[in-house]
Design a protein around this motif. Structure first.
Motif, PDB file in Angstrom:
ATOM      1  N   VAL A   1       0.829  -1.210   0.000  1.00  0.00           N
ATOM      2  CA  VAL A   1       0.000   0.000   0.000  1.00  0.00           C
ATOM      3  C   VAL A   1       0.868   1.267   0.000  1.00  0.00           C
ATOM      4  CG1 VAL A   1      -1.662   1.345   1.366  1.00  0.00           C
ATOM      5  CG2 VAL A   1      -2.011  -1.111   1.021  1.00  0.00           C
ATOM      6  N   LYS A   2       1.855   1.315   0.899  1.00  0.00           N
ATOM      7  CA  LYS A   2       2.735   2.493   0.957  1.00  0.00           C
ATOM      8  C   LYS A   2       3.540   2.642  -0.328  1.00  0.00           C
ATOM      9  CE  LYS A   2       3.165   2.776   5.967  1.00  0.00           C
ATOM     10  NZ  LYS A   2       4.046   2.612   7.129  1.00  0.00           N
ATOM     11  N   GLY A   3       3.993   1.524  -0.872  1.00  0.00           N
ATOM     12  CA  GLY A   3       4.714   1.569  -2.143  1.00  0.00           C
ATOM     13  C   GLY A   3       3.837   2.109  -3.259  1.00  0.00           C
ATOM     14  N   ASN A   4       2.595   1.658  -3.304  1.00  0.00           N
ATOM     15  CA  ASN A   4       1.664   2.148  -4.327  1.00  0.00           C
ATOM     16  C   ASN A   4       1.409   3.649  -4.191  1.00  0.00           C
ATOM     17  OD1 ASN A   4       1.459  -0.445  -5.314  1.00  0.00           O
ATOM     18  ND2 ASN A   4      -0.598  -0.816  -4.511  1.00  0.00           N
ATOM     19  N   GLU A   5       1.287   4.114  -2.950  1.00  0.00           N
ATOM     20  CA  GLU A   5       1.079   5.552  -2.712  1.00  0.00           C
ATOM     21  C   GLU A   5       2.274   6.354  -3.217  1.00  0.00           C
ATOM     22  OE1 GLU A   5       0.345   5.808   1.508  1.00  0.00           O
ATOM     23  OE2 GLU A   5      -1.680   4.973   1.314  1.00  0.00           O
TER      24      GLU A   5
ATOM     25  N   ARG B   1      10.076   1.855  -4.425  1.00  0.00           N
ATOM     26  CA  ARG B   1      10.907   0.651  -4.591  1.00  0.00           C
ATOM     27  C   ARG B   1      11.394   0.137  -3.246  1.00  0.00           C
ATOM     28  NH1 ARG B   1      16.439   0.076  -5.088  1.00  0.00           N
ATOM     29  NH2 ARG B   1      16.695   2.266  -5.651  1.00  0.00           N
ATOM     30  N   LYS B   2      11.789   1.039  -2.374  1.00  0.00           N
ATOM     31  CA  LYS B   2      12.262   0.620  -1.050  1.00  0.00           C
ATOM     32  C   LYS B   2      11.159  -0.102  -0.280  1.00  0.00           C
ATOM     33  CE  LYS B   2      16.033   3.873  -0.449  1.00  0.00           C
ATOM     34  NZ  LYS B   2      16.583   4.991   0.334  1.00  0.00           N
ATOM     35  N   MET B   3       9.932   0.360  -0.416  1.00  0.00           N
ATOM     36  CA  MET B   3       8.819  -0.315   0.261  1.00  0.00           C
ATOM     37  C   MET B   3       8.595  -1.701  -0.341  1.00  0.00           C
ATOM     38  SD  MET B   3       8.040   1.627   2.706  1.00  0.00           S
ATOM     39  CE  MET B   3       6.815   0.502   3.309  1.00  0.00           C
ATOM     40  N   TYR B   4       8.589  -1.772  -1.650  1.00  0.00           N
ATOM     41  CA  TYR B   4       8.363  -3.068  -2.296  1.00  0.00           C
ATOM     42  C   TYR B   4       9.480  -4.061  -1.971  1.00  0.00           C
ATOM     43  CZ  TYR B   4       4.932  -0.495  -5.158  1.00  0.00           C
ATOM     44  OH  TYR B   4       3.876   0.264  -5.587  1.00  0.00           O
ATOM     45  N   THR B   5      10.722  -3.597  -2.037  1.00  0.00           N
ATOM     46  CA  THR B   5      11.838  -4.512  -1.762  1.00  0.00           C
ATOM     47  C   THR B   5      11.896  -4.897  -0.284  1.00  0.00           C
ATOM     48  OG1 THR B   5      13.406  -2.663  -1.626  1.00  0.00           O
ATOM     49  CG2 THR B   5      13.242  -3.812  -3.743  1.00  0.00           C
ATOM     50  N   LYS B   6      11.419  -4.007   0.577  1.00  0.00           N
ATOM     51  CA  LYS B   6      11.332  -4.363   2.003  1.00  0.00           C
ATOM     52  C   LYS B   6      10.401  -5.562   2.164  1.00  0.00           C
ATOM     53  CE  LYS B   6       9.790  -2.546   6.468  1.00  0.00           C
ATOM     54  NZ  LYS B   6       9.163  -1.400   7.157  1.00  0.00           N
ATOM     55  N   GLY B   7       9.285  -5.523   1.465  1.00  0.00           N
ATOM     56  CA  GLY B   7       8.353  -6.644   1.516  1.00  0.00           C
ATOM     57  C   GLY B   7       8.957  -7.913   0.930  1.00  0.00           C
ATOM     58  N   VAL B   8       9.643  -7.775  -0.206  1.00  0.00           N
ATOM     59  CA  VAL B   8      10.290  -8.933  -0.836  1.00  0.00           C
ATOM     60  C   VAL B   8      11.310  -9.540   0.122  1.00  0.00           C
ATOM     61  CG1 VAL B   8      11.858  -9.652  -2.693  1.00  0.00           C
ATOM     62  CG2 VAL B   8       9.917  -8.161  -3.223  1.00  0.00           C
ATOM     63  N   ASN B   9      12.099  -8.687   0.760  1.00  0.00           N
ATOM     64  CA  ASN B   9      13.128  -9.174   1.690  1.00  0.00           C
ATOM     65  C   ASN B   9      12.511  -9.845   2.915  1.00  0.00           C
ATOM     66  OD1 ASN B   9      15.234  -8.369   0.031  1.00  0.00           O
ATOM     67  ND2 ASN B   9      15.326  -6.331   0.948  1.00  0.00           N
TER      68      ASN B   9
END
Length: 191
Positions: free
Chosen positions: A9-13, A24-32
């Motif tokens: 959600v935060k990444g999309n915002e 990207r940092k939000m998305y990669t945080k989730g991936v990690n």
């Protein structure tokens, strides 16, 4: 699971605000977070939970790829797009994004086939149609430039052969001239 949803959600915002690095940092945080799940948890989760984790893994990887493309980091974008594609190769969004990353990395003809398949599934999708046209154009351009490169190399090879041939002729002429000069000198000395 909640942290993964927050990352999405935060990444999309951030993405909507064109803050691609933050997104990207939000998305990669989730991936990690998904990568770092203990093995025991992965082995004991229910099928429903496994499907939810798979969903987040695909979405977060695909969205990270989109951010990296926007940032101009095309090589790394391909890794994330490939991950999403491998998680769910039937997902049209993952397939489209993977094809886009392949095109940006000038890797052909795989994106052409992916896009052609997507267009066959949804013939009214103008975005896919336009990307397919772009892909075809870039493939032709690359083939043409590679063809020109090989033509140039071939021409240079023949130029080198021609230069060698001319040098041999000139060397032969010099040798003949030297022989004539020696013969002429001998004739003068004998007279």
């Amino acid at each position: 699971m909640q942290i993964l949803e927050e990352c999405r959600v935060k990444g999309n915002e951030c993405f909507k605000e064109s803050e691609f690095l933050k997104a990207r940092k939000m998305y990669t945080k989730g991936v990690n977070n998904l990568k770092n799940l203990p093995k025991l948890i992965k082995e004991t989760m229910t099928e429903e939970t496994r499907c939810k984790f798979q969903y987040f893994n695909g979405v977060l990887n695909s969205n990270a790829a989109a951010c990296l493309l926007k940032e101009g980091n095309i090589k790394e974008s391909l890794n994330y797009a490939r991950n999403a594609y491998e998680i769910d190769p039937s997902n049209p969004k993952y397939r489209y994004r993977f094809a886009s990353c392949l095109i940006e990395n000038q890797i052909y003809p795989e994106p052409f086939q992916i896009l052609a398949d997507l267009l066959q599934e949804d013939n009214n999708n103008t975005e896919v149609r336009n990307k397919l046209i772009l892909c075809k154009s870039k493939m032709k351009s690359k083939e043409s430039s590679e063809g020109q490169m090989w033509k140039h190399a071939f021409d240079n090879f023949h130029k080198d052969e021609e230069m060698e041939r001319r040098e041999k002729i000139m060397k032969s002429k010099r040798e003949n001239k030297n022989k004539e000069d020696i013969a002429s000198k001998d004739i003068r000395e004998n007279q």
